[in-house]
Design a protein around this motif. Structure first.
Motif, PDB file in Angstrom:
ATOM      1  N   PHE A  85       0.828  -1.212   0.000  1.00  0.00           N
ATOM      2  CA  PHE A  85       0.000   0.000   0.000  1.00  0.00           C
ATOM      3  C   PHE A  85       0.865   1.266   0.000  1.00  0.00           C
ATOM      4  O   PHE A  85       0.391   2.339  -0.346  1.00  0.00           O
ATOM      5  N   LEU A  86       2.148   1.131   0.357  1.00  0.00           N
ATOM      6  CA  LEU A  86       3.051   2.286   0.352  1.00  0.00           C
ATOM      7  C   LEU A  86       3.698   2.515  -1.016  1.00  0.00           C
ATOM      8  O   LEU A  86       4.294   3.562  -1.249  1.00  0.00           O
ATOM      9  N   CYS A  87       3.594   1.531  -1.893  1.00  0.00           N
ATOM     10  CA  CYS A  87       4.270   1.595  -3.188  1.00  0.00           C
ATOM     11  C   CYS A  87       3.294   1.920  -4.307  1.00  0.00           C
ATOM     12  O   CYS A  87       2.112   1.589  -4.248  1.00  0.00           O
ATOM     13  N   LYS A  88       3.823   2.525  -5.334  1.00  0.00           N
ATOM     14  CA  LYS A  88       3.043   2.759  -6.547  1.00  0.00           C
ATOM     15  C   LYS A  88       2.914   1.431  -7.296  1.00  0.00           C
ATOM     16  O   LYS A  88       3.796   0.567  -7.193  1.00  0.00           O
ATOM     17  N   PRO A  89       1.850   1.275  -8.079  1.00  0.00           N
ATOM     18  CA  PRO A  89       1.681   0.020  -8.825  1.00  0.00           C
ATOM     19  C   PRO A  89       2.886  -0.320  -9.714  1.00  0.00           C
ATOM     20  O   PRO A  89       3.256  -1.475  -9.840  1.00  0.00           O
ATOM     21  N   GLY A  90       3.488   0.688 -10.319  1.00  0.00           N
ATOM     22  CA  GLY A  90       4.670   0.450 -11.159  1.00  0.00           C
ATOM     23  C   GLY A  90       5.837  -0.100 -10.350  1.00  0.00           C
ATOM     24  O   GLY A  90       6.592  -0.952 -10.828  1.00  0.00           O
ATOM     25  N   THR A  91       5.975   0.359  -9.118  1.00  0.00           N
ATOM     26  CA  THR A  91       7.048  -0.123  -8.250  1.00  0.00           C
ATOM     27  C   THR A  91       6.805  -1.582  -7.882  1.00  0.00           C
ATOM     28  O   THR A  91       7.737  -2.398  -7.895  1.00  0.00           O
ATOM     29  N   ILE A  92       5.577  -1.922  -7.591  1.00  0.00           N
ATOM     30  CA  ILE A  92       5.239  -3.307  -7.269  1.00  0.00           C
ATOM     31  C   ILE A  92       5.527  -4.213  -8.467  1.00  0.00           C
ATOM     32  O   ILE A  92       6.080  -5.300  -8.306  1.00  0.00           O
ATOM     33  N   ALA A  93       5.188  -3.756  -9.645  1.00  0.00           N
ATOM     34  CA  ALA A  93       5.454  -4.542 -10.863  1.00  0.00           C
ATOM     35  C   ALA A  93       6.952  -4.754 -11.044  1.00  0.00           C
ATOM     36  O   ALA A  93       7.396  -5.856 -11.394  1.00  0.00           O
ATOM     37  N   ARG A  94       7.749  -3.702 -10.790  1.00  0.00           N
ATOM     38  CA  ARG A  94       9.209  -3.841 -10.904  1.00  0.00           C
ATOM     39  C   ARG A  94       9.762  -4.809  -9.863  1.00  0.00           C
ATOM     40  O   ARG A  94      10.652  -5.600 -10.165  1.00  0.00           O
ATOM     41  N   ILE A  95       9.228  -4.762  -8.662  1.00  0.00           N
ATOM     42  CA  ILE A  95       9.660  -5.693  -7.620  1.00  0.00           C
ATOM     43  C   ILE A  95       9.328  -7.125  -8.032  1.00  0.00           C
ATOM     44  O   ILE A  95      10.134  -8.045  -7.840  1.00  0.00           O
ATOM     45  N   ASP A  96       8.150  -7.330  -8.624  1.00  0.00           N
ATOM     46  CA  ASP A  96       7.773  -8.658  -9.118  1.00  0.00           C
ATOM     47  C   ASP A  96       8.732  -9.133 -10.204  1.00  0.00           C
ATOM     48  O   ASP A  96       9.111 -10.308 -10.231  1.00  0.00           O
ATOM     49  N   ILE A  97       9.123  -8.243 -11.089  1.00  0.00           N
ATOM     50  CA  ILE A  97      10.066  -8.603 -12.159  1.00  0.00           C
ATOM     51  C   ILE A  97      11.421  -8.972 -11.559  1.00  0.00           C
ATOM     52  O   ILE A  97      12.039  -9.964 -11.969  1.00  0.00           O
ATOM     53  N   ILE A  98      11.876  -8.199 -10.587  1.00  0.00           N
ATOM     54  CA  ILE A  98      13.144  -8.527  -9.914  1.00  0.00           C
ATOM     55  C   ILE A  98      13.047  -9.902  -9.266  1.00  0.00           C
ATOM     56  O   ILE A  98      13.975 -10.716  -9.354  1.00  0.00           O
ATOM     57  N   GLY A  99      11.903 -10.187  -8.637  1.00  0.00           N
ATOM     58  CA  GLY A  99      11.691 -11.517  -8.052  1.00  0.00           C
ATOM     59  C   GLY A  99      11.761 -12.613  -9.095  1.00  0.00           C
ATOM     60  O   GLY A  99      12.354 -13.675  -8.861  1.00  0.00           O
ATOM     61  N   ASP A 100      11.190 -12.372 -10.270  1.00  0.00           N
ATOM     62  CA  ASP A 100      11.245 -13.360 -11.346  1.00  0.00           C
ATOM     63  C   ASP A 100      12.664 -13.539 -11.883  1.00  0.00           C
ATOM     64  O   ASP A 100      13.078 -14.657 -12.191  1.00  0.00           O
ATOM     65  N   VAL A 101      13.410 -12.440 -11.983  1.00  0.00           N
ATOM     66  CA  VAL A 101      14.813 -12.536 -12.416  1.00  0.00           C
ATOM     67  C   VAL A 101      15.610 -13.361 -11.404  1.00  0.00           C
ATOM     68  O   VAL A 101      16.415 -14.231 -11.783  1.00  0.00           O
ATOM     69  N   LEU A 102      15.378 -13.118 -10.124  1.00  0.00           N
ATOM     70  CA  LEU A 102      16.057 -13.904  -9.092  1.00  0.00           C
ATOM     71  C   LEU A 102      15.643 -15.371  -9.151  1.00  0.00           C
ATOM     72  O   LEU A 102      16.469 -16.266  -8.906  1.00  0.00           O
ATOM     73  N   THR A 103      14.409 -15.621  -9.507  1.00  0.00           N
ATOM     74  CA  THR A 103      13.949 -17.000  -9.674  1.00  0.00           C
ATOM     75  C   THR A 103      14.691 -17.673 -10.824  1.00  0.00           C
ATOM     76  O   THR A 103      15.072 -18.847 -10.717  1.00  0.00           O
ATOM     77  N   VAL A 104      14.928 -16.942 -11.910  1.00  0.00           N
ATOM     78  CA  VAL A 104      15.684 -17.493 -13.038  1.00  0.00           C
ATOM     79  C   VAL A 104      17.106 -17.836 -12.592  1.00  0.00           C
ATOM     80  O   VAL A 104      17.611 -18.933 -12.875  1.00  0.00           O
ATOM     81  N   VAL A 105      17.746 -16.903 -11.886  1.00  0.00           N
ATOM     82  CA  VAL A 105      19.111 -17.146 -11.398  1.00  0.00           C
ATOM     83  C   VAL A 105      19.122 -18.371 -10.485  1.00  0.00           C
ATOM     84  O   VAL A 105      19.960 -19.272 -10.630  1.00  0.00           O
ATOM     85  N   PHE A 106      18.180 -18.419  -9.543  1.00  0.00           N
ATOM     86  CA  PHE A 106      18.060 -19.551  -8.630  1.00  0.00           C
ATOM     87  C   PHE A 106      17.889 -20.850  -9.405  1.00  0.00           C
ATOM     88  O   PHE A 106      18.570 -21.848  -9.129  1.00  0.00           O
ATOM     89  N   ALA A 107      16.969 -20.863 -10.370  1.00  0.00           N
ATOM     90  CA  ALA A 107      16.679 -22.081 -11.130  1.00  0.00           C
ATOM     91  C   ALA A 107      17.903 -22.561 -11.907  1.00  0.00           C
ATOM     92  O   ALA A 107      18.174 -23.765 -11.954  1.00  0.00           O
ATOM     93  N   VAL A 108      18.651 -21.643 -12.487  1.00  0.00           N
ATOM     94  CA  VAL A 108      19.840 -22.036 -13.254  1.00  0.00           C
ATOM     95  C   VAL A 108      20.905 -22.622 -12.323  1.00  0.00           C
ATOM     96  O   VAL A 108      21.486 -23.680 -12.606  1.00  0.00           O
ATOM     97  N   VAL A 109      21.153 -21.954 -11.203  1.00  0.00           N
ATOM     98  CA  VAL A 109      22.166 -22.434 -10.252  1.00  0.00           C
ATOM     99  C   VAL A 109      21.760 -23.800  -9.701  1.00  0.00           C
ATOM    100  O   VAL A 109      22.572 -24.740  -9.656  1.00  0.00           O
ATOM    101  N   ILE A 110      20.518 -23.935  -9.291  1.00  0.00           N
ATOM    102  CA  ILE A 110      20.045 -25.202  -8.715  1.00  0.00           C
ATOM    103  C   ILE A 110      19.968 -26.294  -9.782  1.00  0.00           C
ATOM    104  O   ILE A 110      20.226 -27.466  -9.492  1.00  0.00           O
ATOM    105  N   PHE A 111      19.668 -25.928 -11.017  1.00  0.00           N
ATOM    106  CA  PHE A 111      19.678 -26.908 -12.103  1.00  0.00           C
ATOM    107  C   PHE A 111      21.065 -27.520 -12.241  1.00  0.00           C
ATOM    108  O   PHE A 111      21.217 -28.738 -12.294  1.00  0.00           O
TER     109      PHE A 111
END
Length: 170
Positions: A85-111
């Motif tokens: 509720f403190l963030c703008k919708p665009g900021t939340i979307a960017r945070i979600d994208i960063i989370g997805d990028v980290l998921t990609v990094v995690f998946a590659v390393v764990i793979f």
């Protein structure tokens, strides 16, 4: 030709993740049956089958790792939304994208690590169910590929939605 290709891609992902969902359901059923047999055998007949606990563990590992790929497609995993509720919708979307990028990094390393572990244990046997431990550890790299495919599907559909929205405007 472009729209047919889009339908093929969506059908591929829907079929793939539909199969994953079905496999997870089967694994859950096998777990319930296995645990029931072990419980009844142990507490009523004082005998437990040698395969019971290993089969349950095998299904649990595959179910939990593969099943985790399913909500990735829709963003259905738990999120910490306490401060949204403190963030703008665009900021939340960017945070979600960063989370997805980290998921990609995690998946590659764990793979990579999971593949190495799978190769390392492939010569040993799960004695209760008489299969290579490589099949148990194989859940790790397979699941990481599913995570990556789920993210590809998620962003494919997201970009497709945006493209469709632009077509409606024009």
């Amino acid at each position: 030709a472009g729209k047919g290709g889009k339908a093929v891609v969506e059908r591929f992902f829907d079929t793939l993740f539909g199969a994953v969902k079905s496999i997870c359901k089967i694994m859950l059923c096998i777990q319930v049956i296995s645990v029931t047999i072990v419980f009844v055998g142990r507490y009523f007949f004082n005998v437990t089958p040698a395969w019971g606990e290993e089969l349950t563990l095998f299904c649990l590992v595959w179910l939990s790792l593969m099943g985790a790929s399913l909500p990735i497609r829709t963003g259905g995993h738990l999120h910490v939304t306490l401060l949204d509720f403190l963030c703008k919708p665009g900021t939340i979307a960017r945070i979600d994208i960063i989370g997805d990028v980290l998921t990609v990094v995690f998946a590659v390393v764990i793979f990579v690590a999971g593949l190495a572990m799978t190769k390392q244990v492939s010569g040993t046997i799960l004695h209760g169910i008489h299969i290579s431990k490589g099949f148990l550890y194989g859940a790790v790299p397979v699941s990481m590929v599913l995570y990556l495919l789920a993210l590809i599907d998620k962003y494919y559909r997201l970009f497709r939605q945006r493209e469709k929205g632009k077509e409606d405007i024009v």
